[in-house]
Design a protein around this motif. Structure first.
Motif: not given
Length: 498
Positions: A72-73, A75, A378, A382-383, A415
């Motif tokens: 997620s980071t 992206t 990780s 979250v997106i 986010l």
């Protein structure tokens, strides 16, 4: 509705029937040919077809470690990077996403589902999974138990490189004694024993060494050639500058004496730029503690080199060894931004990490240099949907320009974090981000559970690679497997247990 399991045999039969050429000729032209997504896919396919696996041996290996840089980071980082450049963020690519090979890495540690950085870097640097809090020792060692260190050390890739006549170095945005950089050279039952003043008396009396001492006192044949980052306080005696050492030792002076000629100890970017051309050893300690975040550079970062400047300078020095080198480059404050629940810091550090990789890729030859980019673990970033295409990644989730309201009638940000300082406290109701400056550099994204420091998360992380033997990094692999690929690329024999 016709179920898919009914259609499947029918479709299989139809697919098996030969289609006459005349029928094919009557198929109308498809709109796909002019569709930009379709054309981009064709171009990507052509690039992949042209990739030829490099089966040679590596003269050099560079490991880039984005601490806490989960999928997620990556992206969100690519979107943020694109938006900062004024291009389409969603289809943008960070420098390391353009490498030829990729995989997923399983990051659990020897004793936990979710690893910390100490166990994570130990797996990557030694091929051995260990317990959280422990660096450079097998899982037989116990955290904070000095007596369990004996007999459980495992050689790191940096030590193997030195033992085989290559140079080795570490570059980081954290203290050089912090968990990830220490993973290149230290063997300790507790990651927080960075200086002697960080250790309990019984550990010192038991013969255990703090991490800074281990860096300086390593045998000449194994001591790192280049070390750059923060953490000057762990090397200087209490009472001298920012020193915190209780033993009265000045480890920087000891390092210069041990290295002798062609060595430079530097504390500013100007000094780094001015090191003599024949320099073979560099100790760069550019801050008392961690280096400042990039968003703080205008105020706190004067005189501090960027990660790209440190990494490229390290290569200039290490490449003087004709046999080659190993280099670990850590973007350590990606993780720290996420611990704060502060996505702006997380993303700006991710972009700076990508810039450092881009700068290094411009200097090296992938014909003889293996480049591996990964994370140790990780984070709970979250997106969430459904912001419009090109909407600010640090903004509110929305639909057709209007914020989406949750069940409590309030908006939410695209986010968010699972845990962290942004979580609700006690019976407090959720804050309304529509009434807050979500782009502020100190804004804490909302979280489900309130913790003073956001927790790591345990999902797989990405591995990106190119160069000799990079094709071996594919599929879903153990985090400890990454070491095996790097060792194999160098052509080193398996290390022996100490």
């Amino acid at each position: 509705m016709i179920r898919s399991f009914v259609l499947a045999p029918v479709l299989a039969f139809v697919a098996s029937v030969a289609v006459p050429a005349m029928v094919l000729a009557q198929v109308p032209a498809s709109a796909s040919a002019n569709d930009p997504y379709y054309k981009a896919g064709e171009a990507a396919l052509a690039r992949q077809i042209a990739v030829v696996p490099n089966t040679g041996k590596a003269k050099n290996v560079i490991l880039f470690l984005g601490d806490g840089m989960g999928i997620s980071t990556v992206t969100a980082g690519r979107i943020y990077d694109g938006q900062q450049k004024g291009v389409d963020g969603e289809s943008n690519s960070l420098a390391f996403e353009k490498l030829s090979y990729s995989a997923l890495s399983k990051t659990y540690s020897h004793d936990t589902q979710v690893t910390d950085s100490a166990a994570g870097i130990t797996a990557i640097m030694t091929g051995v999974k260990t317990r959280n809090k422990i660096i450079g020792l097998t899982g037989a060692a116990i955290g904070e138990k000095c007596e369990t260190e004996k007999g459980h050390s495992v050689e790191t890739l940096a030590e193997l490189a030195k033992a085989n006549g290559r140079a080795a170095g570490v570059v980081t945005t954290t203290r050089v004694t912090h968990a990830t950089p220490a993973g290149a050279y230290a063997h300790t039952a507790y990651r927080d024993w960075e200086g002697d003043s960080d250790m309990p008396v019984e550990a010192i009396q038991g013969g255990c060494k703090d991490i800074a001492r281990q860096l300086i006192e390593a045998p000449d044949a194994l001591r790192l050639d280049v070390v750059m980052g923060g953490g000057r306080s762990r090397f200087l005696p209490d009472g001298k500058e920012v020193g915190k050492r209780a033993d009265g030792r000045d480890l920087t002076a000891e390092w210069l004496k041990a290295e002798g000629a062609n060595s430079s100890y530097v504390t500013t970017v100007d000094q780094l730029k001015a090191i003599p051309a024949d320099t073979r050893h560099v100790l760069g300690l550019f801050a008392p503690e961690h280096l400042p975040y990039e968003v703080e550079r205008p105020v706190l970062g004067q005189g501090v080199p960027t990660l790209a400047q440190m990494a490229t300078s390290a290569i200039d020095v290490l490449s003087k060894n004709p046999n080659g080198y190993f280099l670990l480059v850590e973007g350590g404050k990606i993780d720290m931004g996420s611990h704060l629940g502060n996505a702006k810091r997380t993303l700006t550090e991710t972009v700076e990490f990508s810039k450092a990789i881009e700068a290094v890729l411009a200097k090296v030859d992938l014909k003889d240099t293996l480049v591996v980019v990964t994370a140790d673990h990780s984070h709970g970033l979250v997106i969430s949907g459904y912001a419009a295409r090109n909407a600010p990644i640090l903004g509110l989730a929305g639909n057709e320009g209007e914020p989406i309201l949750a069940g409590d009638g309030k908006a939410y940000t695209t986010l968010m974090f699972a845990t962290g300082p942004g979580g609700p406290e006690g019976a407090d109701t959720r804050r309304d981000p529509a009434k807050e400056d979500v782009d502020d550099i100190d804004y804490h994204q909302q979280a489900v559970a309130n913790l003073p420091s956001a927790a790591h998360s345990g999902e797989d992380v990405g591995v990106f690679a190119d160069g000799p033997q990079a094709f071996l990094l594919r599929g879903v692999v153990e985090e400890s497997y990454i070491f095996q690929v790097m060792r194999h690329a160098f052509g080193f024999d398996a290390p022996k247990k100490r």
